[in-house]
Scaffold this active site. Structure first.
Site, PDB file in Angstrom:
ATOM      1  CG  ASP A 200      -2.040   1.018   1.123  1.00 50.65           C
ATOM      2  OD1 ASP A 200      -2.467   1.349  -0.004  1.00 50.65           O
ATOM      3  OD2 ASP A 200      -2.499   1.497   2.179  1.00 50.65           O
ATOM      4  CG  ASN A 205       1.030   3.965   4.177  1.00 51.51           C
ATOM      5  OD1 ASN A 205       0.638   4.415   5.236  1.00 51.51           O
ATOM      6  ND2 ASN A 205       0.356   3.038   3.501  1.00 51.51           N
ATOM      7  CG  ASP A 217      -0.021   1.047   7.620  1.00 56.69           C
ATOM      8  OD1 ASP A 217      -0.065  -0.131   8.036  1.00 56.69           O
ATOM      9  OD2 ASP A 217      -1.026   1.691   7.320  1.00 56.69           O
TER      10      ASP A 217
END
Length: 322
Positions: A200, A205, A217
């Site tokens: 992701d 992030n 993350d």
């Protein structure tokens, strides 16, 4: 024991959970921006604050969570700038009153400036080093990104739940059938092996501090093509995205070979993310925080614009030579 929901995750529960692993909270709790899990900055007496992540029940198995922890800890041991969970008494996954949680160090920084060539090159080098490690640490429990999971399963969920207005169903079904067929064709052309990914990797992030990027993350970590950790960093028109990708790969190829064939998957992965995002919102709609934070979802206007976005993706995918 019944699986708890987030409504029972009160400040007192959070403090008691942190105390249960031997830390001494000072009662300062700050909720951080997270919808999938619940994440808090918690003050600790006479020490720096920590970040506590309480996992959404029933999303990942213990084995899947621990595999992600082991992966990020290995990356950190290789002196890569990732934020790995803190180990306490040789454990990284803790349990309290039915909740599962992990403790992370707090990391300051700001979002990288993706208009800067140097920032993109630095991010490319970090991702390449992560992928080099990932190649020799294949996930055994984490899922693999696929047309079936992100595409077909998401579509089935929306159709079975009758989320779309009936008058939009023919257009939605026709469009998604054609899009998934193209996605399958694109994936079939890729010969490079899948690797373990952050999963992701969007600008939210990434943190920039001390002239380097930090990746945070890894909750969505999974196996897939390397390009999946790159394409979400691209924005703007076609020329701008091509230039951004060139800068990322300038840094990337200092440490790891990139198969340029995978660029065929960019629009495919974008399409799957658009489809999956709608299903993700629908699946979480019983969580009170979702109607509060996404009030525009599940309106006629939303679904009309969703179909328009899919039409644009169809045109983009048809323009990609396979």
């Amino acid at each position: 024991m019944d699986t708890p929901d987030y409504q029972s995750l009160t400040p007192n529960t959070i403090i008691a959970a942190i105390e249960s692993v031997g830390l001494m909270p000072d009662a300062r709790i700050l909720a951080l921006n997270s919808y999938e899990n619940r994440v808090y900055q918690v003050g600790i007496e006479d020490e720096s604050p920590i970040i506590a992540k309480f996992y959404r029940p029933n999303r990942w198995s213990n084995e899947q969570i621990l595999e992600e922890h082991q992966f990020t800890q290995h990356l950190a041991k290789q002196e890569l700038s990732v934020i790995a969970p803190t180990s306490l008494d040789n454990n990284t996954l803790f349990h309290f009153q039915g909740f599962r949680f992990a403790i992370y160090p707090r990391q300051g920084g700001h979002t990288p400036i993706l208009e800067k060539k140097e920032h993109l090159q630095s991010i490319g080098r970090l991702l390449a080093r992560i992928h080099a490690c990932a190649k020799i640490m294949p996930f055994q429990h984490r899922p693999t990104i696929s047309v079936e999971e992100f595409g077909q399963a998401s579509i089935n969920f929306l159709l079975d739940g009758q989320w779309l207005p009936s008058y939009l169903l023919p257009a939605y079904i026709s469009l998604t059938d054609e899009l998934l067929e193209l996605c399958h064709k694109h994936f079939e052309k890729i010969t490079s092996p899948f690797i373990s990914l952050q999963g992701d990797c969007h600008p939210g992030n990434l943190l920039w501090r001390d002239d380097k990027a930090y990746l945070i993350d890894f909750d969505d970590a999974r196996r897939g093509p390397a390009i999946h950790d790159l394409w979400m960093l691209l924005s703007g028109d076609e020329h701008e995205q091509r230039q951004q990708l060139d800068h990322l790969l300038d840094g990337y190829q200092d440490f790891f070979d990139f198969n340029y064939q995978e660029t065929l998957l960019i629009e495919c992965l974008r399409t799957l993310r658009i489809i999956h995002y709608s299903a993700w919102l629908a699946k979480r709609w019983n969580d009170p925080s979702f109607p509060l934070n996404f009030p525009w979802f599940n309106t006629e206007r939303y679904w009309s614009e969703h179909i328009l976005a899919l039409r644009e993706q169809l045109a983009a995918m048809q323009a990609v030579s396979i």
